[in-house]
Design an enzyme around this catalytic site. Sequence first.
Site, PDB file in Angstrom:
ATOM      1  N   ASP A 101       0.822  -1.212   0.000  1.00  0.00           N
ATOM      2  CA  ASP A 101       0.000   0.000   0.000  1.00  0.00           C
ATOM      3  C   ASP A 101       0.851   1.254   0.000  1.00  0.00           C
ATOM      4  OD1 ASP A 101       0.853  -0.679   2.669  1.00  0.00           O
ATOM      5  OD2 ASP A 101      -0.559   0.794   3.467  1.00  0.00           O
ATOM      6  N   GLU A 149       0.160  -1.369   5.571  1.00  0.00           N
ATOM      7  CA  GLU A 149       1.197  -0.974   6.523  1.00  0.00           C
ATOM      8  C   GLU A 149       1.020   0.475   6.949  1.00  0.00           C
ATOM      9  OE1 GLU A 149       5.051   0.694   7.928  1.00  0.00           O
ATOM     10  OE2 GLU A 149       3.880   1.336   6.207  1.00  0.00           O
TER      11      GLU A 149
HETATM   12 ZN   LIG Z   1       6.747   2.120   4.099  1.00  0.00          ZN
END
Ligand SMILES: [Zn+2]
Length: 412
Positions: A81, A176
């Site tokens: 992401d 994340e």
């Molecule tokens: Zn990162």
Amino acid sequence: MEKNVVDRFLKYTGFDTQSDPESNSFPSSKGQVKFAKFLAEELRLVGLSEVEVDWNGYVTATLPSNTQKSVPIIGFIAHMDTSPDCSGQHVNPRIIESYKGGDIVLHEAKNIVLSPKRFPEMLRYIGEQLIVTDGNTLLGADDKAGLAEIVTAVEYMLRHPEIEHGKIRIAFTPDEEIGRGADHFYVPKFGADFGYTMDGGELGELQYENFNAASAHLVFHGVNVHPGSAKDKMRNSMLVANKFLNDLPGREVPEHTENYEGFFHLLKIVGKVDLTEMEFIIRDFDRGKFEERKLLLMGMVDRMNQEYGDTVVEINIKDQYFNMKEMIDPQFHVVELAKNAMISCGIVPKIVPVRGGTDGSRLSYMGLPCPNIFGGGHNFHGIYEYIPTKSMESACRVIIAIASGLTEIQDD
Ligand SMILES: [Zn+2]
């Protein structure tokens, strides 16, 4: 290898994989699901084994061992992401063939300029090839560079069987950037003895320390009485809260601390006469000092309640995450291996503490010691993000050096 990693990275930037903190689904955005499938297909084409996309969008694969020696299983991890802080849609990367020093105009009409006056580190890359944005979006080197580096490194090892290595596991994780990347990471199934996130910044970064983190929620109870007849009766919760704030160590705040210094950070304060609430985050690298910070707040609350002879203040402290150093220290060879790999590639390791958390810190506490290694990019999460392509190639070489390092050590 440099061309492969660059081509791959440029291809990955075409996927919009911004994560969404408002979403309750996992992964938090559809773009990540699409990208996960694409990556799995690419890993199959490259020739990896056990390629899987699980229910939660985690992509895992294996590079089988080609050595008879008994060496640990090493994991390499990157996230799919990009940050919700800046658009990741229609990323239009531009290559500066040989950076001359000076300003790089990203967007002429909007007058957006990537300048070494603001980002002096740029001057380290004079003569190098840089990848920059068009000034409208982030680049996504965080962490698509990490993905491209891992895929390119394992591809290289598959094509060069003379490089001896143990079993390598790779994992590409979602979400994340919104702190959920480790939520559904199943360490036993991943099966590595230790791992590395390829999610650091500039060339040479190696990180195995991060904050210990807690949140504190405080409630101040007041007594509201008509102000005209309030004498000796009213207790204004906002003023009680203010007194509490004034008793805190004033310099131990984010704006006055750096490196290994911890802090109390007031995130939010909402108040009326009868009720005031405050939210803090507490951060410290040292576990002892971290616990002392929590005790300090609790002691202040106790004293205040004693002073008032009543429960005027309530506090609720919750631990959030811990310094991975505690988990890494007993297995410091994991850091040494990365350090030696960098040195063998002619890179000076830059060991810096992370003034925040990483997925690696959570994974370390889940049983997978997991320091963080540079991906090569700068200025993450915004339109000034850029990456020198040589740094990407260096990251590939570091991955290979780590993978093969143990077999070499055992080879007398
Ligand atoms: Zn990162």
